[in-house]
Design a protein around this motif. Structure first.
Motif, mmCIF file in Angstrom:
data_model
loop_
_atom_site.group_PDB
_atom_site.id
_atom_site.type_symbol
_atom_site.label_atom_id
_atom_site.label_comp_id
_atom_site.label_asym_id
_atom_site.label_seq_id
_atom_site.Cartn_x
_atom_site.Cartn_y
_atom_site.Cartn_z
ATOM 1 N N ARG A 273 0.861 -1.184 0.000
ATOM 2 C CA ARG A 273 0.000 0.000 0.000
ATOM 3 C C ARG A 273 0.894 1.229 0.000
ATOM 4 O O ARG A 273 1.904 1.281 0.700
ATOM 5 C CB ARG A 273 -0.903 0.001 1.218
ATOM 6 N N VAL A 274 0.495 2.218 -0.802
ATOM 7 C CA VAL A 274 1.192 3.499 -0.845
ATOM 8 C C VAL A 274 0.334 4.498 -0.084
ATOM 9 O O VAL A 274 -0.827 4.724 -0.432
ATOM 10 C CB VAL A 274 1.422 3.972 -2.297
ATOM 11 N N SER B 106 8.206 1.128 13.758
ATOM 12 C CA SER B 106 9.162 0.299 14.483
ATOM 13 C C SER B 106 8.526 -0.323 15.731
ATOM 14 O O SER B 106 8.665 -1.524 15.971
ATOM 15 C CB SER B 106 10.372 1.156 14.875
ATOM 16 N N ARG B 107 7.828 0.489 16.514
ATOM 17 C CA ARG B 107 7.207 -0.004 17.745
ATOM 18 C C ARG B 107 6.175 -1.092 17.474
ATOM 19 O O ARG B 107 6.037 -2.039 18.237
ATOM 20 C CB ARG B 107 6.523 1.146 18.501
ATOM 21 N N ARG B 108 5.439 -0.950 16.400
ATOM 22 C CA ARG B 108 4.361 -1.896 16.089
ATOM 23 C C ARG B 108 4.834 -3.077 15.241
ATOM 24 O O ARG B 108 4.064 -3.977 14.955
ATOM 25 C CB ARG B 108 3.235 -1.185 15.339
ATOM 26 N N GLY B 109 6.088 -3.025 14.798
ATOM 27 C CA GLY B 109 6.613 -4.114 13.977
ATOM 28 C C GLY B 109 6.117 -4.086 12.540
ATOM 29 O O GLY B 109 6.103 -5.108 11.857
ATOM 30 N N TYR B 110 5.695 -2.906 12.070
ATOM 31 C CA TYR B 110 5.239 -2.760 10.692
ATOM 32 C C TYR B 110 6.448 -2.557 9.781
ATOM 33 O O TYR B 110 7.479 -2.032 10.201
ATOM 34 C CB TYR B 110 4.306 -1.557 10.537
ATOM 35 N N ASN B 111 6.295 -2.930 8.531
ATOM 36 C CA ASN B 111 7.389 -2.833 7.576
ATOM 37 C C ASN B 111 7.252 -1.566 6.731
ATOM 38 O O ASN B 111 6.157 -1.227 6.283
ATOM 39 C CB ASN B 111 7.391 -4.065 6.664
ATOM 40 N N ILE B 112 8.362 -0.880 6.509
ATOM 41 C CA ILE B 112 8.428 0.240 5.563
ATOM 42 C C ILE B 112 9.279 -0.223 4.389
ATOM 43 O O ILE B 112 10.455 -0.517 4.548
ATOM 44 C CB ILE B 112 9.062 1.496 6.195
ATOM 45 N N HIS C 283 -5.589 -6.627 7.086
ATOM 46 C CA HIS C 283 -5.815 -6.162 8.459
ATOM 47 C C HIS C 283 -4.666 -5.272 8.926
ATOM 48 O O HIS C 283 -4.888 -4.192 9.501
ATOM 49 C CB HIS C 283 -5.986 -7.360 9.401
ATOM 50 N N ILE C 284 -3.441 -5.706 8.687
ATOM 51 C CA ILE C 284 -2.256 -4.920 9.091
ATOM 52 C C ILE C 284 -2.260 -3.570 8.379
ATOM 53 O O ILE C 284 -2.011 -2.533 9.000
ATOM 54 C CB ILE C 284 -0.949 -5.687 8.763
ATOM 55 N N LEU C 285 -2.545 -3.573 7.078
ATOM 56 C CA LEU C 285 -2.529 -2.320 6.322
ATOM 57 C C LEU C 285 -3.585 -1.345 6.831
ATOM 58 O O LEU C 285 -3.337 -0.138 6.912
ATOM 59 C CB LEU C 285 -2.707 -2.600 4.831
ATOM 60 N N GLU C 286 -4.754 -1.846 7.199
ATOM 61 C CA GLU C 286 -5.791 -0.980 7.778
ATOM 62 C C GLU C 286 -5.320 -0.404 9.113
ATOM 63 O O GLU C 286 -5.543 0.773 9.401
ATOM 64 C CB GLU C 286 -7.086 -1.766 7.978
ATOM 65 N N GLN C 287 -4.686 -1.231 9.933
ATOM 66 C CA GLN C 287 -4.178 -0.774 11.228
ATOM 67 C C GLN C 287 -3.100 0.296 11.057
ATOM 68 O O GLN C 287 -3.084 1.288 11.789
ATOM 69 C CB GLN C 287 -3.619 -1.956 12.030
ATOM 70 N N ILE C 288 -2.220 0.092 10.088
ATOM 71 C CA ILE C 288 -1.168 1.083 9.826
ATOM 72 C C ILE C 288 -1.796 2.426 9.500
ATOM 73 O O ILE C 288 -1.425 3.458 10.077
ATOM 74 C CB ILE C 288 -0.246 0.616 8.674
ATOM 75 N N GLU C 289 -2.754 2.424 8.594
ATOM 76 C CA GLU C 289 -3.388 3.679 8.176
ATOM 77 C C GLU C 289 -4.076 4.367 9.355
ATOM 78 O O GLU C 289 -3.942 5.577 9.538
ATOM 79 C CB GLU C 289 -4.391 3.386 7.052
ATOM 80 N N TYR D 80 -3.414 14.684 7.315
ATOM 81 C CA TYR D 80 -4.238 13.983 6.336
ATOM 82 C C TYR D 80 -3.493 12.752 5.851
ATOM 83 O O TYR D 80 -2.292 12.811 5.615
ATOM 84 C CB TYR D 80 -4.530 14.936 5.163
ATOM 85 N N VAL D 81 -4.202 11.634 5.736
ATOM 86 C CA VAL D 81 -3.633 10.388 5.224
ATOM 87 C C VAL D 81 -4.558 9.876 4.138
ATOM 88 O O VAL D 81 -5.774 9.835 4.320
ATOM 89 C CB VAL D 81 -3.529 9.302 6.323
ATOM 90 N N LYS D 82 -3.979 9.501 3.010
ATOM 91 C CA LYS D 82 -4.788 8.829 1.991
ATOM 92 C C LYS D 82 -3.992 7.691 1.388
ATOM 93 O O LYS D 82 -2.768 7.747 1.269
ATOM 94 C CB LYS D 82 -5.277 9.793 0.911
ATOM 95 N N SER D 83 -4.721 6.649 1.062
ATOM 96 C CA SER D 83 -4.141 5.494 0.406
ATOM 97 C C SER D 83 -4.220 5.744 -1.091
ATOM 98 O O SER D 83 -5.292 6.079 -1.605
ATOM 99 C CB SER D 83 -4.928 4.241 0.788
#
Length: 166
Positions: free
Chosen positions: A4-5, A25-31, A56-62, A73-76
């Motif tokens: 996801r961008v 980093s704290r949540r263990g998400y990948n960049i 699910h992870i991508l929704e949580q990240i957003e 503002y955040v948009k996918s």
């Protein structure tokens, strides 16, 4: 794993990039890649993040990124509704016998030779990620001395979802 961008508009304050990357980093998400730069309005910075995970992870990240204090503002960005580009600079060993072949490959991709030395060339290419990957793949048979990629910078198409802040 899906990619996801995310395009973020954030306050241009010191430490904002650190706070955003710290959340990942704290949540263990990948960049996969991250780029940042001031916008036309110097109060704001646009950050483009490419991340990967299941839905699910991508929704949580957003959701988590949107909660951060400096994030306005955040948009996918969907591939069909956005334009994304990446810059790559590649330094190749260029012997007299290889030099013309390397230049020919660069010409096909509309890349620019930005530096010439007795034993090397530096080539610059801008394009979407698949174009950059294909270009690097064709140059793989030559000796790549150094390579630098910027990561993706992206904007949505059209003006329907442009945000204005007073």
């Amino acid at each position: 794993m899906a990619k996801r961008v995310l395009s973020l508009l954030v306050d241009n304050t010191s430490g904002v990039l650190s706070r955003i990357s710290g959340l990942f980093s704290r949540r263990g998400y990948n960049i996969d890649s991250i780029t940042a730069g001031v916008t036309a309005d110097p109060r704001f910075t646009r950050i483009t993040i490419v991340t990967s995970g299941d839905d699910h992870i991508l929704e949580q990240i957003e959701k988590q990124v949107a909660k951060l204090e400096d994030v306005r503002y955040v948009k996918s960005l969907e591939p069909d509704d956005s334009v994304a580009r990446e810059l790559v600079m590649i330094k190749l060993r260029a012997t007299d016998t290889d030099r013309q072949a390397i230049i020919s490959v660069a010409d096909i991709f509309r890349a620019k030779i930005i530096d010439v030395a007795a034993d090397s060339l530096i080539i610059e290419l801008t394009g979407n990620q698949s174009k950059v990957d294909a270009f690097i793949g064709l140059l793989d048979k030559y000796e790549i001395l150094e390579l630098a990629r910027t990561g993706i910078a992206a904007l949505s198409r059209g003006s329907k979802d442009v945000k204005y802040f007073d």
